[in-house]
Enzyme design. Structure first.
Site, short mmCIF file in Angstrom:
data_model
loop_
_atom_site.label_atom_id
_atom_site.label_comp_id
_atom_site.label_asym_id
_atom_site.label_seq_id
_atom_site.Cartn_x
_atom_site.Cartn_y
_atom_site.Cartn_z
CD GLU A 30 -13.08 48.03 -17.30
OE1 GLU A 30 -14.26 48.31 -17.04
OE2 GLU A 30 -12.63 47.97 -18.46
CG LEU A 31 -15.88 51.40 -9.86
CD1 LEU A 31 -14.56 52.02 -9.42
CD2 LEU A 31 -16.96 52.50 -9.98
N GLY A 87 -39.69 29.77 -2.25
CA GLY A 87 -39.32 29.17 -3.54
C GLY A 87 -37.88 28.71 -3.61
CB CYS A 133 -23.33 45.06 -12.61
SG CYS A 133 -22.06 46.26 -12.24
CD1 TRP A 190 -36.80 44.46 -12.10
CD2 TRP A 190 -36.62 42.39 -11.28
NE1 TRP A 190 -37.13 44.51 -10.77
CE2 TRP A 190 -37.03 43.26 -10.23
CE3 TRP A 190 -36.43 41.02 -10.99
CZ2 TRP A 190 -37.26 42.81 -8.92
CZ3 TRP A 190 -36.65 40.58 -9.68
CH2 TRP A 190 -37.06 41.47 -8.67
CD GLU A 194 -38.70 46.86 -8.66
OE1 GLU A 194 -38.45 46.51 -7.51
OE2 GLU A 194 -38.03 46.54 -9.65
CG HIS A 203 -42.89 36.32 -2.57
ND1 HIS A 203 -42.98 36.49 -1.21
CD2 HIS A 203 -41.69 36.80 -2.94
CE1 HIS A 203 -41.84 37.04 -0.79
NE2 HIS A 203 -41.05 37.23 -1.82
CD GLU A 212 -38.99 42.49 2.83
OE1 GLU A 212 -38.51 41.94 1.83
OE2 GLU A 212 -38.66 43.58 3.26
CG HIS A 269 -33.63 40.41 3.40
ND1 HIS A 269 -34.95 40.27 3.79
CD2 HIS A 269 -33.64 40.46 2.06
CE1 HIS A 269 -35.71 40.25 2.70
NE2 HIS A 269 -34.95 40.36 1.64
#
Ligand code: GLN
Ligand code: ZN
Length: 754
Positions: free
Chosen positions: A17-18, A430, A514, A559, A603, A639, A663, A692
């Site tokens: 909802e937010l 890609g 999200c 992920w 990460e 990559h 990058e 980007h």
């Protein structure tokens, strides 16, 4: 009596909802009032969930309109200089987060990952002249709001030392830690105002305590917490890893309690918990706030019962960290298989509350814990979870299983013979633009409005157009464009055995964005080839080499929500073996170049430097397993989407990919520095323009970047490519940019070889 609390609840809402309220407001389709109403209603629902479950405290201050670090910046009146003239308001908050398009210098604050999660926060900017002053009433207003519920309140606040540490200095040579004394004055005022509002407890988050901090930062905790005592009670809150290395300092602080995350630092129960002063509250985070699995409550009940007895009212039970990192409510999932294995945020609140009741001797709660744990125990014997074939392959893995047959120096010769590429080969990463057209057809396919055949025909049409455009542009190594993929990880989790997807398992990534990670539920295998049909079709359309495109094991793992009954290393190796089969099938189908993307390797680094090596060892091995079936003449690319390589450059080299594209366009200097001191052994394509940004790079700019790169990388090992996939860009700009890239390359082929 043991007390129950959580460290924070997802703010986004069961049905996001937010997100929708924020986007409506940003697009001018909703008013500020309706956005504020939505926020209020979400906070109330979240508190009601905590009340209904029977938590002893409801947590206030965990709500944020975009990000809680940004919220803290506003509370402290600490805005980037360029946004100050607008005053402190919701609109300013959104401008800081998203950039102010009305003025040129109104760029957004940097965003970066919140520790090793997939949540992003807005990085505070510090300069010498910074001052602090309470400037945003949200926290106090929310406390007032929550008080109407007549429950015990605990307020969540990001602590001052972490706030400083997580920011960046924008004045050269300026160390932001020197701002601590001023910052503490404002924190004292905040704590006093909370005390005036009758807030008894403040959960003051200092997650940086889990890092291996430089000594001046660790000492800052003494200064800080000596200054902050005497207002409200402070629960010094740590998470994401153990704080054993900082404990001798923490032990001396004048605080009232400490929270330890036992899910990431289980050894703390032995090493620290017994040394916590008896007058302190000891809060134990046992319900994992970063995963979707049910907790083994009977295990925790038996482990914690003696501690509960000893500490009496000074034991709290909680989530390991904020539940921000889990989806909201399992009950929304109507189609999920084995719901008895999972717990989302709402169910985790119930787990915390019931475990606490059980520790307080409630017989039915003790029974509930035992019942609740059963499916988790039974899962271990569930034949659907373990795949003997996969287990067998894992057992056969040896050091040799991750090695290519020949070293790079020999492979590259075989590849050159086969591929016959020009000097400075041009390629892309890609994906090509995901047009509205592609997205519409995919949505129609998902809704059953177009059938499999129609969908495939449409995708082939897209691929054909994409290949033609690349040929016209004169690129040397082509790609099929990834039109069939919504997301580079989701696509593979949908096609591999061992993953479970959800319908509403959304987790906030940043602001209104999200993600819906899949869950690893069982051993992973590949039921059938995944990408071969698309890549072969694309190859059939051209004489140029077509690059196959896979997502690497570490990124797929990073992920998704991992299993908790086996290690991340084991999961990564299972994925790697499945990808190895895909690599074999691709090369057998005539695909001579295969890229295995690993944007998530960095990460996934652990929080403590001393844990880096163990992680990198298995991450590198997993990648290499997936590439190991490639014959010497098959060229493996990888990559990565970042340029701060310095910390992991050795590991990157150990991947032994024949070509790496990275990058660099945004921070060329960082890359160049890394390569000054490190001689990367294989071929490399430092991105020559930033995908980007909508700005189109000129031929001249690209020539300059390539020329700079030739200073550090031998000409014959240099590739020319954009710095990431082109999925988010439009065709028009993409074509001009790539045209400029190809032209610049052609110019340099002539001038550099003269
Ligand atoms: N191959 C992917 C793409 O081009 C890589 C994306 C990424 O690096 N995150 O979209
Ligand atoms: Zn990338």
């Amino acid at each position: 009596m043991t007390q129950a609390h959580i460290l924070g609840y997802p703010r986004i809402g069961t049905q996001r909802e937010l997100k929708f309220a924020l986007e409506a407001y940003w697009n001018g389709k909703g008013t500020l009032d309706s956005l504020l109403e939505m926020g209020k209603s979400l906070r109330h629902q979240n508190w009601q969930t905590q009340i209904d479950a029977g938590l002893d405290y409801i947590t206030v201050g965990d709500f944020a309109w975009y990000d809680h670090v940004l919220g803290t910046s506003l509370l402290l009146g600490h805005l980037p200089q360029r946004h100050r003239k607008h005053g402190v308001s919701h609109d300013t908050l959104f401008k800081i987060a998203r950039g102010n398009t009305e003025c040129e210098c109104g760029h957004a604050q940097d965003m970066t990952k919140w520790f090793n999660t997939n949540y992003h926060y807005l990085v505070p900017e510090f300069s010498k002249s910074d001052t602090f002053e309470i400037s945003w009433q949200q926290l106090f207003d929310e406390v007032t709001e929550a008080k109407q519920l007549n429950r015990k309140i605990k307020v969540n606040l990001l602590g001052p030392v972490s706030y400083l540490y997580l920011g960046k200095s924008i004045d050269e040579g300026f160390e932001q830690l020197s701002l601590l004394p001023q910052l503490l004055e404002t924190y004292q005022q905040i704590l006093q105002r909370l005390a005036d509002l009758d807030v008894e407890w403040v959960q003051i988050d200092e997650p940086i305590l889990a890092l291996q901090l430089p000594s001046n930062w660790l000492e800052a905790f003494e200064t800080a917490y000596n200054a902050l005592q005497g207002h409200a009670k402070l629960l010094l809150t740590t998470y994401f890893d153990s704080i054993e290395q900082s404990f001798s300092t923490i032990q001396k602080l004048p605080i009232d309690g400490i929270h330890l995350d036992l899910t990431t630092g289980p050894s703390q129960l032995e090493t620290i918990a017994s040394s916590i002063p008896s007058q302190w509250v000891l809060s134990l985070g046992v319900i994992n706030g970063r995963n979707v699995w049910r907790s083994d409550l009977s295990h925790w009940f038996h482990t914690l019962a003696p501690i509960a007895k000893a500490r009496k009212q000074n034991l709290w039970i909680g989530s390991s960290c904020s539940l921000l990192h889990t989806p909201v409510d399992l009950e929304s999932e109507k189609k999920i298989a084995n719901p008895q294995w999972f717990a989302f945020a709402k169910q985790k609140v119930e787990e915390v509350a019931t475990l606490s009741l059980a520790l307080n001797g409630d017989k039915s709660a003790i029974d509930w814990c035992a019942q609740h744990s059963k499916p988790i125990h039974e899962r271990k014997h569930n034949y659907g979870v373990i795949d003997n074939k996969v287990q067998h392959r894992l057992q056969l893995l040896t050091a040799a299983s991750s090695e290519r047959a020949l070293p790079f120096s020999q492979r590259i010769r075989a590849q050159q013979q086969k591929l016959n590429l020009p000097l400075l080969p041009t390629t892309t990463i890609g994906s090509f633009p995901q047009t509205g057209d592609i997205r519409n057809v995919r949505a129609q396919f998902k809704r059953g409005e177009v059938d499999q055949l129609q969908y495939q025909a449409h995708l082939k049409h897209q691929i054909k157009a994409c290949v033609q455009k690349q040929e016209q542009l004169g690129l040397d190594v082509l790609v099929h464009g990834e039109a069939e993929r919504n997301d580079m990880v989701e696509y593979f989790t949908e096609h591999l055995n061992g993953f479970q997807t959800t319908e509403f398992g959304w987790v906030q990534s940043y602001g209104s964005r999200c993600v819906k990670p899949a869950i690893v539920v069982s051993d992973i295998s590949r039921p059938h080839p995944i990408t071969v049909e698309w890549s072969s079709y694309a190859q059939s359309l051209t004489n140029k080499p077509m690059k196959g495109m896979l997502t690497g094991p570490v990124t797929i793992l990073g992920w998704t929500f991992p299993r908790e009954d086996i290690t991340r290393e084991q999961i990564a190796k299972q994925i790697a073996l499945a990808l190895q089969d895909e690599v074999s099938d691709l090369q057998n189908a005539g695909i001579n170049i295969i890229q295995i993307d690993e944007p998530a390797i960095r990460e996934g680094l652990p929080l403590k430097r001393t844990d880096y090596k163990a992680y990198l060892d298995w991450a590198v091995e997993a990648f290499k397993i997936s590439a190991a079936s490639a014959r010497p003449e098959t060229q493996i690319h990888t990559h990565m989407c970042y340029s701060e390589f310095n910390e992991i450059i050795d590991a990157v080299a150990q991947l032994d990919a024949d070509v790496i594209t990275i990058e660099t366009a945004r921070s060329q200097m960082a890359l160049l520095q890394a390569f000054e001191s490190f001689d990367y052994p294989n071929d490399i394509g430092p991105g020559v323009y930033d995908i980007h940004s909508p700005a189109i790079p000129s031929i001249h700019q690209i020539e300059q970047l390539i020329t700079a790169a030739t200073q550090l990388i031998p000409l014959e090992r240099l590739w020319i490519n954009p710095d990431c996939g082109l999925k988010t860009r439009a065709w028009e700009e993409t074509q001009i940019a790539l045209h400029n890239m190809v032209t610049a390359t052609k110019n340099l082929r002539v001038s550099l070889t003269k």
